[in-house]
Enzyme design. Structure first.
Site, PDB file in Angstrom:
ATOM      1  N   HIS A 114     -12.625 134.280  44.291  1.00 22.64           N
ATOM      2  CA  HIS A 114     -14.050 134.385  43.936  1.00 22.64           C
ATOM      3  C   HIS A 114     -14.766 135.483  44.704  1.00 22.64           C
ATOM      4  CE1 HIS A 114     -14.313 130.029  42.201  1.00 22.64           C
ATOM      5  NE2 HIS A 114     -13.660 130.862  41.415  1.00 22.64           N
ATOM      6  N   CYS A 125     -19.858 153.837  41.750  1.00 25.91           N
ATOM      7  CA  CYS A 125     -18.532 154.460  41.933  1.00 25.91           C
ATOM      8  C   CYS A 125     -17.381 153.460  41.864  1.00 25.91           C
ATOM      9  CB  CYS A 125     -18.481 155.197  43.280  1.00 25.91           C
ATOM     10  SG  CYS A 125     -18.621 154.123  44.729  1.00 25.91           S
ATOM     11  N   GLY A 181     -10.418 120.249  49.856  1.00 31.94           N
ATOM     12  CA  GLY A 181     -11.872 120.403  49.895  1.00 31.94           C
ATOM     13  C   GLY A 181     -12.465 121.076  48.680  1.00 31.94           C
ATOM     14  N   ARG A 208     -12.470 114.567  51.197  1.00 34.55           N
ATOM     15  CA  ARG A 208     -13.214 113.439  51.786  1.00 34.55           C
ATOM     16  C   ARG A 208     -13.299 112.285  50.794  1.00 34.55           C
ATOM     17  NH1 ARG A 208     -19.082 115.225  53.518  1.00 34.55           N
ATOM     18  NH2 ARG A 208     -19.288 114.997  51.268  1.00 34.55           N
ATOM     19  N   GLU A 209     -13.198 112.638  49.495  1.00 36.81           N
ATOM     20  CA  GLU A 209     -13.242 111.600  48.442  1.00 36.81           C
ATOM     21  C   GLU A 209     -12.383 112.068  47.283  1.00 36.81           C
ATOM     22  OE1 GLU A 209     -17.463 111.810  47.997  1.00 36.81           O
ATOM     23  OE2 GLU A 209     -17.360 113.413  46.498  1.00 36.81           O
ATOM     24  N   ALA A 225     -11.154 117.219  56.251  1.00 38.45           N
ATOM     25  CA  ALA A 225     -10.017 118.149  56.278  1.00 38.45           C
ATOM     26  C   ALA A 225      -9.581 118.466  57.707  1.00 38.45           C
ATOM     27  CB  ALA A 225     -10.392 119.431  55.544  1.00 38.45           C
TER      28      ALA A 225
HETATM   29  N1  APR Z   1     -13.311 117.525  54.359  1.00 40.73           N
HETATM   30  C1  APR Z   1     -12.684 117.470  53.153  1.00 40.73           C
HETATM   31  N2  APR Z   1     -13.331 117.602  51.974  1.00 40.73           N
HETATM   32  C2  APR Z   1     -14.664 117.782  52.022  1.00 40.73           C
HETATM   33  C3  APR Z   1     -15.394 117.848  53.239  1.00 40.73           C
HETATM   34  C4  APR Z   1     -14.651 117.710  54.440  1.00 40.73           C
HETATM   35  N3  APR Z   1     -15.261 117.762  55.636  1.00 40.73           N
HETATM   36  N4  APR Z   1     -16.712 118.034  52.941  1.00 40.73           N
HETATM   37  C5  APR Z   1     -16.801 118.091  51.595  1.00 40.73           C
HETATM   38  N5  APR Z   1     -15.579 117.931  51.037  1.00 40.73           N
HETATM   39  C6  APR Z   1     -15.220 117.976  49.621  1.00 40.73           C
HETATM   40  C7  APR Z   1     -16.188 117.262  48.704  1.00 40.73           C
HETATM   41  O1  APR Z   1     -15.814 115.903  48.542  1.00 40.73           O
HETATM   42  C8  APR Z   1     -15.997 118.056  47.393  1.00 40.73           C
HETATM   43  O2  APR Z   1     -14.922 117.508  46.637  1.00 40.73           O
HETATM   44  O3  APR Z   1     -15.272 119.344  49.240  1.00 40.73           O
HETATM   45  C9  APR Z   1     -15.605 119.448  47.861  1.00 40.73           C
HETATM   46  C10 APR Z   1     -16.724 120.465  47.721  1.00 40.73           C
HETATM   47  O4  APR Z   1     -16.961 120.636  46.337  1.00 40.73           O
HETATM   48  P1  APR Z   1     -17.928 121.813  45.844  1.00 40.73           P
HETATM   49  O5  APR Z   1     -19.186 121.784  46.644  1.00 40.73           O
HETATM   50  O6  APR Z   1     -17.998 121.709  44.361  1.00 40.73           O
HETATM   51  O7  APR Z   1     -17.162 123.154  46.262  1.00 40.73           O
HETATM   52  P2  APR Z   1     -15.967 123.855  45.502  1.00 40.73           P
HETATM   53  O8  APR Z   1     -15.064 122.854  44.884  1.00 40.73           O
HETATM   54  O9  APR Z   1     -15.390 124.843  46.451  1.00 40.73           O
HETATM   55  O10 APR Z   1     -16.726 124.674  44.336  1.00 40.73           O
HETATM   56  C11 APR Z   1     -15.917 125.455  43.479  1.00 40.73           C
HETATM   57  O11 APR Z   1     -17.894 126.302  42.395  1.00 40.73           O
HETATM   58  O12 APR Z   1     -20.056 127.119  42.461  1.00 40.73           O
HETATM   59  C12 APR Z   1     -18.723 127.470  42.373  1.00 40.73           C
HETATM   60  O13 APR Z   1     -17.859 129.548  43.009  1.00 40.73           O
HETATM   61  C13 APR Z   1     -18.308 128.338  43.526  1.00 40.73           C
HETATM   62  O14 APR Z   1     -16.147 128.458  44.570  1.00 40.73           O
HETATM   63  C14 APR Z   1     -17.161 127.562  44.168  1.00 40.73           C
HETATM   64  C15 APR Z   1     -16.700 126.663  43.041  1.00 40.73           C
END
Ligand code: APR
Length: 242
Positions: A114, A125, A181, A208-209, A225
């Protein structure tokens, strides 16, 4: 040879999302108080949004880039670096994250699908350059010298993620797929687990879930994590034979 739950493992693909950087103090997108709770992604993370209100988009990414100066990689980033150092190119690390915490945690090979906060792209350029903490339309491109063309080097909604050919080739050839995550809310990354499983890989979710695609994973390490990823890496490295 490496064994995981009695299965011989040769190639590992690891996908990370915002959750791996949460413990470092960086906001995720969809958790409570996440970035998309305070901003409509369609106002920020699309080419149309940038054309409509470039200053809002520059401010959003400048703030996130400046925040990088104040945070550190956490033990989850370091655990992945430890795995890569031990297994070399048997591990392919692809991240949805645009921070540089994997690199600061010791990972040398990181596939940023991303884009990256610390990079900027000149629309005049076509060159990518290291981004200063703050830049905007008035900033001149270090390569061509023109201003008015620099944009955050981020893949926005509606744009094609980077390195998809390489990612898909690694997914087709992997024996173990680990997602760390990530909510499984955004494709194509959310579909990687299905592709890996369809080619016979063992699939593991560290979160986490349970994510939106939790049902495609054989195993779950549920918790932060910073705790769970170290357990998985220890289990993998303890299971090497020869
Ligand atoms: N340890 C493990 N997991 C965690 C923790 C933690 N401390 N804190 C949060 N999480 C988990 C949440 O449960 C959730 O499933 O991380 C995930 C975060 O999800 P999002 O906020 O949706 O992030 P992500 O999955 O990276 O988003 C994907 O969406 O907006 C776009 O481009 C953006 O790359 C991003 C993409």
């Amino acid at each position: 040879m490496l064994y995981y739950r009695q299965r011989a493992i040769d190639q590992i693909v690891i996908l990370t999302g915002a959750g791996i950087s949460a413990a470092s103090g960086l906001s995720t997108f969809r958790d409570a108080d996440g970035l998309w709770e305070n901003h409509d992604p369609m106002d920020i993370a699309t080419p149309e949004a940038f054309a409509r209100d470039p200053d809002l988009v520059y401010r959003f990414y400048n703030a996130r880039r400046q925040q990088l100066e104040e945070v550190q990689a956490n033990s989850a980033h370091c655990a992945l670096a430890r795995l890569q150092q031990a297994l070399g190119d048997k591990v392919f690390l692809v991240t949805q994250n645009v921070d540089d915490l994997h690199e600061r945690g010791g990972s040398e090979q990181v596939c940023h699908m991303h884009g990256e906060l610390r990079s900027m792209l000149c629309q005049h350029c076509g060159q990518r350059q290291p981004a200063p903490p703050i830049f905007d339309a008035s900033t001149a491109c270090p390569h061509c010298g023109k201003s008015g063309g620099l944009r955050p080097d981020i893949v926005w909604f509606g744009e094609m993620p980077h390195h998809m050919d390489s990612i898909e080739a690694h997914l087709h050839g992997c024996d173990l797929f680990v997602a760390v995550g990530t909510s499984g809310a955004v494709y194509p990354a959310a579909g990687f687990v299905q592709l890996a499983r369809a080619t016979g890989a063992t699939t593991v979710e560290v979160n986490r879930e349970f994510s939106d695609v939790a049902g495609y994973f054989h195993h779950h390490y549920t918790g932060c994590a910073t705790d769970q990823l170290g357990l998985l890496v220890d289990e993998l490295l303890a299971a090497r034979v020869g």
